[in-house]
Motif scaffolding. Structure first.
Motif, PDB file in Angstrom:
ATOM      1  N   GLU A  35      -4.571  -8.431   9.625  1.00 16.07           N
ATOM      2  CA  GLU A  35      -4.258  -7.017   9.525  1.00 16.07           C
ATOM      3  C   GLU A  35      -3.059  -6.722  10.411  1.00 16.07           C
ATOM      4  OE1 GLU A  35      -6.653  -2.823   9.256  1.00 16.07           O
ATOM      5  OE2 GLU A  35      -7.675  -4.574  10.067  1.00 16.07           O
ATOM      6  N   THR A  36      -2.126  -5.935   9.870  1.00 15.23           N
ATOM      7  CA  THR A  36      -0.964  -5.502  10.638  1.00 15.23           C
ATOM      8  C   THR A  36      -0.988  -3.975  10.679  1.00 15.23           C
ATOM      9  OG1 THR A  36       0.547  -5.257   8.755  1.00 15.23           O
ATOM     10  CG2 THR A  36       0.347  -7.483   9.731  1.00 15.23           C
ATOM     11  N   GLU A  37       0.037  -3.407  11.228  1.00 16.24           N
ATOM     12  CA  GLU A  37       0.104  -1.946  11.271  1.00 16.24           C
ATOM     13  C   GLU A  37       0.101  -1.341   9.867  1.00 16.24           C
ATOM     14  OE1 GLU A  37       2.941   1.626  13.043  1.00 16.24           O
ATOM     15  OE2 GLU A  37       3.472  -0.458  13.464  1.00 16.24           O
ATOM     16  N   PHE A  38       0.743  -2.037   8.913  1.00 17.33           N
ATOM     17  CA  PHE A  38       0.934  -1.466   7.583  1.00 17.33           C
ATOM     18  C   PHE A  38       0.196  -2.193   6.457  1.00 17.33           C
ATOM     19  CE2 PHE A  38       4.884  -0.619   9.997  1.00 17.33           C
ATOM     20  CZ  PHE A  38       4.772   0.755  10.075  1.00 17.33           C
ATOM     21  N   PHE A  39      -0.323  -3.399   6.734  1.00 17.48           N
ATOM     22  CA  PHE A  39      -0.917  -4.205   5.668  1.00 17.48           C
ATOM     23  C   PHE A  39      -2.274  -4.777   6.056  1.00 17.48           C
ATOM     24  CE2 PHE A  39       3.455  -3.931   4.491  1.00 17.48           C
ATOM     25  CZ  PHE A  39       3.389  -3.771   3.118  1.00 17.48           C
ATOM     26  N   HIS A  40      -3.023  -5.122   5.040  1.00 19.54           N
ATOM     27  CA  HIS A  40      -4.383  -5.650   5.157  1.00 19.54           C
ATOM     28  C   HIS A  40      -4.462  -6.855   4.224  1.00 19.54           C
ATOM     29  CE1 HIS A  40      -8.712  -5.703   4.150  1.00 19.54           C
ATOM     30  NE2 HIS A  40      -8.897  -5.086   5.308  1.00 19.54           N
ATOM     31  N   ALA A  41      -4.821  -8.007   4.753  1.00 16.11           N
ATOM     32  CA  ALA A  41      -4.941  -9.216   3.937  1.00 16.11           C
ATOM     33  C   ALA A  41      -6.404  -9.633   3.868  1.00 16.11           C
ATOM     34  CB  ALA A  41      -4.102 -10.343   4.530  1.00 16.11           C
ATOM     35  N   HIS A  42      -6.846  -9.978   2.659  1.00 17.87           N
ATOM     36  CA  HIS A  42      -8.239 -10.366   2.447  1.00 17.87           C
ATOM     37  C   HIS A  42      -8.335 -11.307   1.257  1.00 17.87           C
ATOM     38  CE1 HIS A  42      -7.410  -6.646   0.228  1.00 17.87           C
ATOM     39  NE2 HIS A  42      -8.114  -7.199  -0.739  1.00 17.87           N
ATOM     40  N   ILE A  49     -11.786 -18.123  -5.352  1.00 18.64           N
ATOM     41  CA  ILE A  49     -10.894 -19.288  -5.256  1.00 18.64           C
ATOM     42  C   ILE A  49     -10.448 -19.381  -3.804  1.00 18.64           C
ATOM     43  CG2 ILE A  49      -8.693 -20.291  -5.962  1.00 18.64           C
ATOM     44  CD1 ILE A  49      -9.025 -18.712  -8.625  1.00 18.64           C
ATOM     45  N   LYS A  50     -10.703 -20.501  -3.176  1.00 14.57           N
ATOM     46  CA  LYS A  50     -10.365 -20.595  -1.747  1.00 14.57           C
ATOM     47  C   LYS A  50      -8.858 -20.452  -1.545  1.00 14.57           C
ATOM     48  CE  LYS A  50     -10.154 -25.559  -1.154  1.00 14.57           C
ATOM     49  NZ  LYS A  50     -10.664 -26.722  -0.485  1.00 14.57           N
ATOM     50  N   GLY A  51      -8.539 -19.586  -0.590  1.00 17.40           N
ATOM     51  CA  GLY A  51      -7.145 -19.350  -0.261  1.00 17.40           C
ATOM     52  C   GLY A  51      -6.450 -18.304  -1.108  1.00 17.40           C
ATOM     53  N   LEU A  52      -7.153 -17.670  -2.039  1.00 19.76           N
ATOM     54  CA  LEU A  52      -6.546 -16.617  -2.857  1.00 19.76           C
ATOM     55  C   LEU A  52      -6.543 -15.334  -2.029  1.00 19.76           C
ATOM     56  CD1 LEU A  52      -7.387 -15.710  -6.566  1.00 19.76           C
ATOM     57  CD2 LEU A  52      -6.275 -14.218  -4.934  1.00 19.76           C
ATOM     58  N   VAL A  53      -5.380 -14.977  -1.524  1.00 15.68           N
ATOM     59  CA  VAL A  53      -5.262 -13.858  -0.595  1.00 15.68           C
ATOM     60  C   VAL A  53      -4.546 -12.693  -1.257  1.00 15.68           C
ATOM     61  CG1 VAL A  53      -4.251 -13.105   1.609  1.00 15.68           C
ATOM     62  CG2 VAL A  53      -5.255 -15.392   1.407  1.00 15.68           C
ATOM     63  N   ILE A  54      -5.041 -11.495  -0.977  1.00  8.28           N
ATOM     64  CA  ILE A  54      -4.389 -10.260  -1.388  1.00  8.28           C
ATOM     65  C   ILE A  54      -3.799  -9.622  -0.139  1.00  8.28           C
ATOM     66  CG2 ILE A  54      -4.713  -7.946  -2.362  1.00  8.28           C
ATOM     67  CD1 ILE A  54      -5.278 -10.175  -4.386  1.00  8.28           C
ATOM     68  N   LEU A  55      -2.524  -9.293  -0.199  1.00  5.03           N
ATOM     69  CA  LEU A  55      -1.875  -8.557   0.884  1.00  5.03           C
ATOM     70  C   LEU A  55      -1.620  -7.148   0.357  1.00  5.03           C
ATOM     71  CD1 LEU A  55      -0.646  -8.558   3.725  1.00  5.03           C
ATOM     72  CD2 LEU A  55       1.519  -9.288   2.689  1.00  5.03           C
ATOM     73  N   ALA A  56      -2.365  -6.172   0.872  1.00  9.24           N
ATOM     74  CA  ALA A  56      -2.326  -4.800   0.363  1.00  9.24           C
ATOM     75  C   ALA A  56      -1.776  -3.831   1.397  1.00  9.24           C
ATOM     76  CB  ALA A  56      -3.732  -4.358  -0.035  1.00  9.24           C
ATOM     77  N   SER A  57      -0.991  -2.883   0.921  1.00  7.13           N
ATOM     78  CA  SER A  57      -0.490  -1.843   1.823  1.00  7.13           C
ATOM     79  C   SER A  57      -1.644  -0.924   2.209  1.00  7.13           C
ATOM     80  CB  SER A  57       0.617  -1.032   1.146  1.00  7.13           C
ATOM     81  OG  SER A  57       0.115  -0.297   0.054  1.00  7.13           O
ATOM     82  N   LEU A  67       8.322   1.209   0.004  1.00  3.63           N
ATOM     83  CA  LEU A  67       8.102   0.764   1.379  1.00  3.63           C
ATOM     84  C   LEU A  67       9.239   1.260   2.268  1.00  3.63           C
ATOM     85  CD1 LEU A  67       7.094  -2.972   0.776  1.00  3.63           C
ATOM     86  CD2 LEU A  67       5.562  -1.087   1.377  1.00  3.63           C
ATOM     87  N   THR A  68       8.886   1.673   3.473  1.00  9.33           N
ATOM     88  CA  THR A  68       9.910   2.015   4.461  1.00  9.33           C
ATOM     89  C   THR A  68      10.522   0.707   4.960  1.00  9.33           C
ATOM     90  OG1 THR A  68       8.414   1.879   6.351  1.00  9.33           O
ATOM     91  CG2 THR A  68       8.557   4.023   5.212  1.00  9.33           C
ATOM     92  N   GLU A  69      11.610   0.810   5.677  1.00  6.44           N
ATOM     93  CA  GLU A  69      12.247  -0.389   6.246  1.00  6.44           C
ATOM     94  C   GLU A  69      11.274  -1.135   7.152  1.00  6.44           C
ATOM     95  OE1 GLU A  69      15.032  -3.312   6.948  1.00  6.44           O
ATOM     96  OE2 GLU A  69      15.080  -1.739   5.443  1.00  6.44           O
ATOM     97  N   GLU A  70      10.552  -0.400   7.968  1.00  8.40           N
ATOM     98  CA  GLU A  70       9.575  -1.003   8.883  1.00  8.40           C
ATOM     99  C   GLU A  70       8.457  -1.708   8.088  1.00  8.40           C
ATOM    100  OE1 GLU A  70       7.700   0.442  13.119  1.00  8.40           O
ATOM    101  OE2 GLU A  70       7.867   1.915  11.515  1.00  8.40           O
ATOM    102  N   GLU A  71       8.001  -1.085   7.012  1.00  3.90           N
ATOM    103  CA  GLU A  71       6.960  -1.690   6.173  1.00  3.90           C
ATOM    104  C   GLU A  71       7.475  -2.940   5.465  1.00  3.90           C
ATOM    105  OE1 GLU A  71       4.240   2.147   4.837  1.00  3.90           O
ATOM    106  OE2 GLU A  71       6.197   1.834   3.875  1.00  3.90           O
TER     107      GLU A  71
END
Length: 161
Positions: A35-42, A49-57, A67-71
């Motif tokens: 998890e970051t300030e702007f994103f959530h990975a799960h 499927i092992k290793g199938l990751v979603i990176l969501a805003s 997305l902003t420049e920072e995002e």
């Protein structure tokens, strides 16, 4: 409300799946990968499927150009860190990346690993849907789910370092 079938066979009803995941209303299998300030990975909640990751805003947007420049910086940094962990920790050599703008929920990128068993469905982007459906319908065994959870734990550990 939308009815979503999770990889464990349970169904949930939510207005927005990404809001439910990024806010913690729905706990993805194995927990949050990163998890970051702007994103959530799960781990994808529908396909075991092992290793199938979603990176969501975390913010409710649909397009890359929203997305902003920072995002944008946060997004590419997180995407790169996850990909490095997939390769170094799980031995995933190839990944297909997908994002679509006509989604019913947040901007998100699928990081779909390619394993040897998947090539029976083909070697192109057209093979991904049959692979995902095969996983959803045939890979919910306790043994495979244990591998998925172990992969999530390994990714989390690698991303903490």
């Amino acid at each position: 409300m939308r009815k979503i079938t999770l990889s464990n066979g349970n169904t949930v009803e939510v207005e927005c799946l990404s809001c439910a995941l990024t806010s913690g209303l729905i706990e993805p299998e194995g927990g949050v990968v990163m998890e970051t300030e702007f994103f959530h990975a799960h781990q994808d909640v529908a396909y075991p499927i092992k290793g199938l990751v979603i990176l969501a805003s975390k913010r409710h947007i649909k397009c890359l150009d929203e997305l902003t420049e920072e995002e944008r910086i946060d997004y590419i940094t997180a995407l790169s860190q996850i990909r490095k962990a997939q390769r170094e920790t799980l031995g995933i050599e190839h990944v297909y990346y997908f994002y679509n703008e006509d989604t019913t929920h947040h901007f998100h990128t699928w990081m779909v690993p390619r394993y040897e068993w998947m090539y029976e469905f083909g070697r192109s982007v057209e093979s991904v849907r049959p692979v995902l459906l095969h996983a959803r319908n045939n890979m919910n065994s306790k043994g495979n789910m244990k591998e998925v959870i172990n992969a999530i734990s390994a990714l989390k550990e690698a991303l903490r370092s």
